[in-house]
Design an enzyme around this catalytic site. Structure first.
Site, PDB file in Angstrom:
ATOM      1  N   SER A 110     -77.549  31.910 -55.923  1.00 54.96           N
ATOM      2  CA  SER A 110     -77.056  30.775 -55.148  1.00 54.96           C
ATOM      3  C   SER A 110     -77.671  29.471 -55.621  1.00 54.96           C
ATOM      4  O   SER A 110     -78.842  29.419 -56.007  1.00 54.96           O
ATOM      5  CB  SER A 110     -77.387  30.979 -53.665  1.00 54.96           C
ATOM      6  OG  SER A 110     -77.127  29.809 -52.911  1.00 54.96           O
ATOM      7  N   TYR A 134     -71.699  24.315 -56.809  1.00 50.62           N
ATOM      8  CA  TYR A 134     -70.857  23.572 -55.872  1.00 50.62           C
ATOM      9  C   TYR A 134     -70.535  22.228 -56.496  1.00 50.62           C
ATOM     10  O   TYR A 134     -71.328  21.685 -57.265  1.00 50.62           O
ATOM     11  CB  TYR A 134     -71.584  23.317 -54.550  1.00 50.62           C
ATOM     12  CG  TYR A 134     -71.598  24.459 -53.574  1.00 50.62           C
ATOM     13  CD1 TYR A 134     -70.562  24.648 -52.666  1.00 50.62           C
ATOM     14  CD2 TYR A 134     -72.679  25.347 -53.515  1.00 50.62           C
ATOM     15  CE1 TYR A 134     -70.589  25.679 -51.747  1.00 50.62           C
ATOM     16  CE2 TYR A 134     -72.713  26.379 -52.594  1.00 50.62           C
ATOM     17  CZ  TYR A 134     -71.665  26.540 -51.716  1.00 50.62           C
ATOM     18  OH  TYR A 134     -71.698  27.563 -50.800  1.00 50.62           O
ATOM     19  N   THR A 157     -67.961  27.711 -56.465  1.00 49.64           N
ATOM     20  CA  THR A 157     -67.530  28.018 -55.101  1.00 49.64           C
ATOM     21  C   THR A 157     -66.612  26.910 -54.595  1.00 49.64           C
ATOM     22  O   THR A 157     -66.979  25.733 -54.590  1.00 49.64           O
ATOM     23  CB  THR A 157     -68.742  28.191 -54.180  1.00 49.64           C
ATOM     24  OG1 THR A 157     -69.481  29.353 -54.607  1.00 49.64           O
ATOM     25  CG2 THR A 157     -68.325  28.389 -52.739  1.00 49.64           C
ATOM     26  N   LYS A 227     -64.692  31.016 -57.066  1.00 51.05           N
ATOM     27  CA  LYS A 227     -64.930  31.837 -55.882  1.00 51.05           C
ATOM     28  C   LYS A 227     -64.412  31.145 -54.628  1.00 51.05           C
ATOM     29  O   LYS A 227     -64.658  29.948 -54.424  1.00 51.05           O
ATOM     30  CB  LYS A 227     -66.428  32.118 -55.735  1.00 51.05           C
ATOM     31  CG  LYS A 227     -66.790  33.026 -54.574  1.00 51.05           C
ATOM     32  CD  LYS A 227     -68.288  33.303 -54.556  1.00 51.05           C
ATOM     33  CE  LYS A 227     -68.668  34.291 -53.471  1.00 51.05           C
ATOM     34  NZ  LYS A 227     -68.519  33.721 -52.113  1.00 51.05           N
ATOM     35  N   HIS A 251     -65.988  33.644 -47.840  1.00 55.06           N
ATOM     36  CA  HIS A 251     -67.353  33.216 -47.545  1.00 55.06           C
ATOM     37  C   HIS A 251     -67.966  34.042 -46.418  1.00 55.06           C
ATOM     38  O   HIS A 251     -68.764  33.556 -45.612  1.00 55.06           O
ATOM     39  CB  HIS A 251     -67.372  31.724 -47.166  1.00 55.06           C
ATOM     40  CG  HIS A 251     -68.523  30.964 -47.771  1.00 55.06           C
ATOM     41  ND1 HIS A 251     -68.421  30.297 -48.964  1.00 55.06           N
ATOM     42  CD2 HIS A 251     -69.800  30.768 -47.351  1.00 55.06           C
ATOM     43  CE1 HIS A 251     -69.586  29.714 -49.251  1.00 55.06           C
ATOM     44  NE2 HIS A 251     -70.428  29.994 -48.281  1.00 55.06           N
TER      45      HIS A 251
END
Length: 360
Positions: A110, A134, A157, A227, A251
């Site tokens: 992450s 992100y 994402t 994603k 998510h």
């Protein structure tokens, strides 16, 4: 017998984790958006799929390996990007990476991890590792640092440019212990100064469009996984932008409540784009039978999020590793009991929908 030896399935770990996690951390990891309907439905959707075992087949040797982004994995199982794992245990993301290394899967770090790229590489040098990205207002990309640490793909994402309405976090905002005061991989650097979950909203680019996918491909030679795909329409657009893989995900039910469970939308997306790029899925996976079903529906790779956190909470690296072994071994046994000797043999013929559910 040690207590951890009595935990024989992911649900055992989930129940134990809820006992040992601090309330603040437990609320963060287990909560979903609004009424948490999608959190529940993600898991229940797998129960609406029934397995059709075949018999009198030679399954004395099973092969769980497959090719993902041009390289072999020992098992089509990995860990989704899950933030703040240091809240579950001091081993944090290093423990998760070691657990995935033990089964030969894929670990996605992450962007809001509590361990750095370099720490992950040192802890689990042989794990296949990807890193999440992100789209921030500041489009700084730490690709060079990630590549130097052996990270081999970007997972962009798409479904969290705004933080979902998680009521537990609104009632009791997430607080971080003194030893967790930075996010070493986050961009921009301002995100490293103070950890408050709802401040993350301020650093996101809320006007981002598909142009960002084209931009990211133009500046990086790493494979690109997108994603958060939840519709056939977006899957088609993603393919048109030349992505290497589509990751079907809602998510974990943490963004839009009452979103379609991922295993319900997966078959339609597979029918539309299979062969044009790889397809991965997460959301509600708690058993080896769930992995079997997702692969039968056409997923190339299956990922889990909360289960690895539950393992960490209960026993750090040891707990996380046991969770991954449980899932891997359950998949292997399901294959043996269903007459499947190689994951490549799995097709939709191995599953039926419960009557009244016609997504297949």
């Amino acid at each position: 017998m040690k207590k951890i030896d009595r935990l024989v399935c992911v649900e055992d770990f989930a129940q134990e984790a809820k006992q040992v996690l601090a309330k603040n951390a437990k609320d963060y990891f287990t909560s979903g958006a609004d009424d948490e309907i999608t959190v529940v439905q993600n898991t229940e959707a797998f129960s609406r799929l029934l397995i059709r075992p075949r018999v009198l087949r030679d399954v004395s040797v099973r092969n769980l390996s497959t090719m993902i982004l041009g390289k072999s994995v020992k098992v089509p199982l990995g860990v989704s990007p899950s933030a703040f794992q240091g809240l579950a245990h001091s081993d944090g993301e290093c423990g998760s990476a070691k657990a995935v290394e033990a089964i030969g899967g894929i670990f996605i770090l992450s962007v809001f991890a509590t361990k750095s790229y370099e720490e992950i590489a040192a802890a689990a040098p042989n794990v296949r590792r990807w890193f999440q990205f992100y789209m921030h207002k500041d489009r700084q990309v730490k690709e060079k640092a990630a590549q130097k640490a052996g990270f081999e793909a970007i997972v962009l994402t798409l479904d969290a440019q705004s933080v979902g309405n998680r009521r537990s976090s609104r009632r009791d905002p997430l607080e971080f212990p003194s030893h967790l005061k930075s996010l070493p991989n986050a961009t921009p650097d301002a995100a490293q100064k103070e950890l408050k979950i709802f401040e993350l909203h301020d650093i996101m680019d809320h006007g981002v469009t598909w142009e960002a996918v084209s931009w990211l491909k133009s500046i990086s030679n790493l494979p690109l996984v997108v994603k958060g795909i939840q519709t056939v329409e977006d899957a088609i657009i993603a393919v048109s932008h030349g992505v290497d893989a589509i990751f079907v995900s809602n998510h974990g039910g943490r963004q839009v409540d009452t979103a379609v469970p991922t295993c319900d939308i997966l078959p339609e997306i597979v029918r539309t784009v299979k062969g044009k790029c790889e397809i991965y899925v997460d959301g509600g996976v708690r058993r080896g039978t769930d992995i079997f079903k997702a692969l039968a529906l056409g997923a190339n790779m299956v990922f889990v999020g909360r289960p690895i956190v539950y393992g960490l909470a209960v026993g750090g690296t040891v707990g996380a590793t046991k969770v991954m072994h449980i899932l891997r071994d359950e998949l292997d046994l399901t294959m043996a009991l269903s007459g499947v000797s190689n994951v490549s043999e799995l097709t939709p013929s191995y599953v039926n929908r419960v009557p009244g559910h016609s997504h297949l």
